[in-house]
Scaffold this motif. Structure first.
Motif, PDB file in Angstrom:
ATOM      1  N   LYS A  44     -97.764 -50.200  32.144  1.00 24.34           N
ATOM      2  CA  LYS A  44     -98.879 -50.921  32.751  1.00 24.34           C
ATOM      3  C   LYS A  44    -100.022 -49.995  33.139  1.00 24.34           C
ATOM      4  O   LYS A  44    -101.165 -50.388  33.102  1.00 24.34           O
ATOM      5  CB  LYS A  44     -98.390 -51.711  33.968  1.00 24.34           C
ATOM      6  N   ALA A  64     -99.243 -56.596  20.340  1.00 22.03           N
ATOM      7  CA  ALA A  64     -98.748 -57.373  21.477  1.00 22.03           C
ATOM      8  C   ALA A  64     -98.129 -58.665  20.957  1.00 22.03           C
ATOM      9  O   ALA A  64     -98.821 -59.651  20.723  1.00 22.03           O
ATOM     10  CB  ALA A  64     -99.882 -57.673  22.453  1.00 22.03           C
ATOM     11  N   SER A  71     -96.637 -52.733  22.671  1.00 22.07           N
ATOM     12  CA  SER A  71     -96.283 -51.394  22.202  1.00 22.07           C
ATOM     13  C   SER A  71     -97.524 -50.589  21.831  1.00 22.07           C
ATOM     14  O   SER A  71     -98.643 -51.087  21.880  1.00 22.07           O
ATOM     15  CB  SER A  71     -95.331 -51.483  21.010  1.00 22.07           C
ATOM     16  N   GLU A 131     -91.849 -59.700  22.258  1.00 23.27           N
ATOM     17  CA  GLU A 131     -91.431 -58.324  22.492  1.00 23.27           C
ATOM     18  C   GLU A 131     -92.368 -57.657  23.489  1.00 23.27           C
ATOM     19  O   GLU A 131     -93.427 -58.187  23.815  1.00 23.27           O
ATOM     20  CB  GLU A 131     -91.452 -57.541  21.175  1.00 23.27           C
ATOM     21  N   ASN A 132     -91.970 -56.470  23.931  1.00 20.35           N
ATOM     22  CA  ASN A 132     -92.843 -55.682  24.798  1.00 20.35           C
ATOM     23  C   ASN A 132     -94.093 -55.261  24.036  1.00 20.35           C
ATOM     24  O   ASN A 132     -94.041 -55.029  22.827  1.00 20.35           O
ATOM     25  CB  ASN A 132     -92.114 -54.416  25.276  1.00 20.35           C
ATOM     26  N   ILE A 179     -93.497 -48.001  24.002  1.00 23.71           N
ATOM     27  CA  ILE A 179     -93.743 -49.265  24.694  1.00 23.71           C
ATOM     28  C   ILE A 179     -94.864 -49.005  25.684  1.00 23.71           C
ATOM     29  O   ILE A 179     -94.878 -47.965  26.358  1.00 23.71           O
ATOM     30  CB  ILE A 179     -92.465 -49.758  25.409  1.00 23.71           C
ATOM     31  N   GLN A 180     -95.809 -49.929  25.781  1.00 27.36           N
ATOM     32  CA  GLN A 180     -96.924 -49.738  26.699  1.00 27.36           C
ATOM     33  C   GLN A 180     -96.458 -49.798  28.143  1.00 27.36           C
ATOM     34  O   GLN A 180     -95.704 -50.690  28.525  1.00 27.36           O
ATOM     35  CB  GLN A 180     -97.981 -50.817  26.495  1.00 27.36           C
TER      36      GLN A 180
END
Length: 169
Positions: free
Chosen positions: A70, A122, A129, A126-127, A67-68
């Motif tokens: 920030k 993106a 990733s 969802e988050n 998951i990315q």
């Protein structure tokens, strides 16, 4: 001896540019999954005496999902390494206290190679990733890796007492 299951969450990846060996390896944050794969091409050759197998070279790669975050400098470095074609070092470290050696080392696989892809999907639901693939050059090496206190903390924080924490303790 009783066999116990090894949990996937105890295997983490650490990275470093091969050209930056003066730096410590660091963990990509929010890793969700990775697969270390090994394969060999086998070619069946038909002979008058019957079929024989010719064994090809070992090929290894590591697919990576996360998951990315920030602001993760390791993710930025990894993405840039794809753009620049920069060689990396990768460690898959099994951070399980029961497997730690007397020298405070953990079982590990070490490899050098290149990320051949980097994707930043993106989705609206969802988050954001990260998806990438690390292609191993030559053969991965098996051994033991030392993790600094900082690296161990990045893997999972440890229990901390309610008393104040000072640099001396």
């Amino acid at each position: 001896m009783v066999n116990e299951m090894l949990e996937g969450k105890h295997k983490v990846l650490l990275f470093r540019k091969l050209s930056d060996q003066s730096q410590k390896a660091a963990k990509l944050v929010f890793q969700t999954e990775h697969t270390f794969s090994y394969s060999r091409e086998l070619e069946r050759i038909v002979t008058k005496d019957g079929g024989v197998i010719q064994v090809g070279d070992l090929e290894s790669e590591v697919s990576i999902e996360a998951i990315q975050a920030k602001d993760d400098p390791i993710a930025q470095m990894l993405r840039q390494s794809v753009i620049d074609g920069e060689k990396l070092e990768l460690w898959e470290v099994t951070v399980d206290e029961e497997l730690k050696t007397e020298d405070n080392k953990f079982p590990a696989v070490y490899a050098q190679g290149y990320l051949d892809s980097w994707e930043d999907p993106a989705s609206a639901e969802e988050n954001a990733s990260i998806s990438s693939n690390f292609t191993v050059e030559m053969e991965p090496q098996f051994g033991e890796a030392t993790l600094t206190a900082e690296q161990q903390q990045a893997v999972q924080y440890a229990f901390t007492d309610t008393t104040s924490v000072t640099e001396a303790s």
